[in-house]
Design a protein around this motif. Structure first.
Motif, PDB file in Angstrom:
ATOM      1  N   LEU A 115       0.791  -1.228   0.000  1.00  0.00           N
ATOM      2  CA  LEU A 115       0.000   0.000   0.000  1.00  0.00           C
ATOM      3  C   LEU A 115       0.824   1.279   0.000  1.00  0.00           C
ATOM      4  O   LEU A 115       0.397   2.284  -0.570  1.00  0.00           O
ATOM      5  N   PHE A 116       1.985   1.268   0.636  1.00  0.00           N
ATOM      6  CA  PHE A 116       2.720   2.508   0.849  1.00  0.00           C
ATOM      7  C   PHE A 116       4.148   2.399   0.345  1.00  0.00           C
ATOM      8  O   PHE A 116       4.770   1.345   0.421  1.00  0.00           O
ATOM      9  N   SER A 119      -5.834  14.664   4.519  1.00  0.00           N
ATOM     10  CA  SER A 119      -6.112  14.759   3.085  1.00  0.00           C
ATOM     11  C   SER A 119      -6.349  16.204   2.651  1.00  0.00           C
ATOM     12  O   SER A 119      -5.828  16.649   1.626  1.00  0.00           O
ATOM     13  N   PHE A 177       7.400   6.961   2.203  1.00  0.00           N
ATOM     14  CA  PHE A 177       6.307   7.347   3.096  1.00  0.00           C
ATOM     15  C   PHE A 177       6.480   6.683   4.460  1.00  0.00           C
ATOM     16  O   PHE A 177       6.367   7.340   5.498  1.00  0.00           O
ATOM     17  N   HIS A 199      -3.605   7.786   5.739  1.00  0.00           N
ATOM     18  CA  HIS A 199      -4.208   7.669   4.407  1.00  0.00           C
ATOM     19  C   HIS A 199      -5.719   7.897   4.447  1.00  0.00           C
ATOM     20  O   HIS A 199      -6.291   8.440   3.513  1.00  0.00           O
ATOM     21  N   ASN A 200      -6.359   7.496   5.526  1.00  0.00           N
ATOM     22  CA  ASN A 200      -7.816   7.615   5.650  1.00  0.00           C
ATOM     23  C   ASN A 200      -8.266   8.831   6.454  1.00  0.00           C
ATOM     24  O   ASN A 200      -9.456   8.991   6.701  1.00  0.00           O
ATOM     25  N   GLY A 229       0.337   4.427   8.707  1.00  0.00           N
ATOM     26  CA  GLY A 229       0.131   4.762   7.295  1.00  0.00           C
ATOM     27  C   GLY A 229      -1.335   4.709   6.908  1.00  0.00           C
ATOM     28  O   GLY A 229      -1.851   5.612   6.243  1.00  0.00           O
ATOM     29  N   ARG A 230      -2.035   3.658   7.336  1.00  0.00           N
ATOM     30  CA  ARG A 230      -3.466   3.531   7.022  1.00  0.00           C
ATOM     31  C   ARG A 230      -4.283   4.637   7.671  1.00  0.00           C
ATOM     32  O   ARG A 230      -5.194   5.192   7.061  1.00  0.00           O
TER      33      ARG A 230
END
Length: 87
Positions: free
Chosen positions: A23-24, A70, A28, A64-65, A60-61
């Motif tokens: 995913l990353f 964001s 990152f 990301h969420n 990271g998750r």
């Protein structure tokens, strides 16, 4: 004692960095590694971080969420693009 736990956390995260992520990017995850290892944590927090499996992936998750992250990322990207093209 904190220095020992900081070393243990750094070693744990180094091992996690060696596992490829689907995913990353490594870059990152290295940024997350830097925040985790350079920040000052209480003894209790260090112990919790050490005990958390797959800490880099979990952070990271979450990032990301995260809507706030964001929005910041999008706004900062636009600002940097404007600076880049108006130089």
């Amino acid at each position: 004692m904190t220095a020992d736990k900081k070393d243990i956390l750094a070693l744990k995260l180094q091992l996690e960095l060696e596992s490829p992520s689907e995913l990353f990017s490594r870059s990152f995850l290295e940024d997350i590694y830097s925040v985790l290892t350079l920040s000052e944590w209480s003894e209790d927090m260090l112990l919790r971080l050490i005990k958390t499996p797959n800490l880099l992936q979990k952070v990271g998750r979450v990032l990301h969420n995260d809507d706030v992250f964001s929005v910041f990322f999008e706004q900062r990207t636009r600002e940097l693009i404007v600076e880049l093209i108006t130089e």
